[in-house]
Design a protein around this motif. Sequence first.
Motif, PDB file in Angstrom:
ATOM      1  N   UNK A  17       5.506  -4.366   6.196  1.00 53.55           N
ATOM      2  CA  UNK A  17       5.832  -4.848   7.325  1.00 53.55           C
ATOM      3  C   UNK A  17       4.700  -5.836   7.879  1.00 53.55           C
ATOM      4  N   UNK A  18       4.080  -5.430   7.756  1.00 51.34           N
ATOM      5  CA  UNK A  18       2.865  -6.602   8.272  1.00 51.34           C
ATOM      6  C   UNK A  18       1.879  -7.661   7.126  1.00 51.34           C
ATOM      7  N   UNK A  19       2.602  -6.555   6.548  1.00 56.25           N
ATOM      8  CA  UNK A  19       2.013  -7.648   4.757  1.00 56.25           C
ATOM      9  C   UNK A  19       2.661  -9.204   5.208  1.00 56.25           C
ATOM     10  N   UNK A  20       3.818  -8.795   5.256  1.00 58.46           N
ATOM     11  CA  UNK A  20       5.436  -9.840   5.359  1.00 58.46           C
ATOM     12  C   UNK A  20       5.000 -10.585   6.220  1.00 58.46           C
ATOM     13  N   UNK A  21       4.177 -10.867   7.568  1.00 59.13           N
ATOM     14  CA  UNK A  21       3.637 -11.462   8.667  1.00 59.13           C
ATOM     15  C   UNK A  21       2.954 -11.799   7.909  1.00 59.13           C
ATOM     16  N   UNK A  22       1.639 -11.274   8.109  1.00 62.01           N
ATOM     17  CA  UNK A  22       0.939 -12.465   7.266  1.00 62.01           C
ATOM     18  C   UNK A  22       0.755 -13.242   6.205  1.00 62.01           C
ATOM     19  N   UNK A  23       2.309 -12.646   5.145  1.00 58.18           N
ATOM     20  CA  UNK A  23       2.164 -14.471   4.692  1.00 58.18           C
ATOM     21  C   UNK A  23       2.777 -15.485   4.960  1.00 58.18           C
ATOM     22  N   UNK A  24       3.864 -14.780   5.671  1.00 58.90           N
ATOM     23  CA  UNK A  24       4.244 -16.508   6.627  1.00 58.90           C
ATOM     24  C   UNK A  24       3.855 -16.909   7.510  1.00 58.90           C
TER      25      UNK A  24
END
Length: 202
Positions: A17-24
Amino acid sequence: MTVPQKLIDDFEQLRECLINVRRDYNTYNALYCDENRSLLTAIAPTFFTDVAEILQRDWILQVVKLIDPAVTAVRGKDRENLTVQLLNQQLEDESLLTDEIRSRAKAILDYGELLKPARHRILAHRDRECHFKGIAMGASTNEQLKEFVQNIQDYSDFVGIQIGVGPLDFSSSGCKGDVYDLLQYLRKSQRAQPIIPPDAAR
């Protein structure tokens, strides 16, 4: 000391989830930087404005989910949420919650609190007062945003190290077919055949 498998599994899922937030965050900044403003405006200004709004709305939703309570009662039954608070609770139960983890978690929760009114009163529900008065919510400074992005990386690394999974640098999210490939294609197309802005064509 043996770390419970549930804690490891929950951490790995939360880290995704943290990775997805950073990707966005990376995608938005790559697409809407000053360098690309004229390019996007020349090609499809309405489309790229719509995409920006979608990314902003989703950012608020995804960030605020991180700070939800560890448990939510649904019809009298407790359901766990994959959140920072759930992970911290498990770390504390195992005597693994360090000051570094605690401080980064607090910083993440504090930033999420800035965005929470926007989720509750604008995105998850349509608050009448906000709708008709145009009340802006969820604003943060560039400095707060950058600190938050660094804090989710630090939190992930500190927890990963503490439970034996190890750190994982997800600050760069580039991959084949990402926003950079799109921008490269758009620039190449514009050089080959200059695009006339929609207003100029009328």
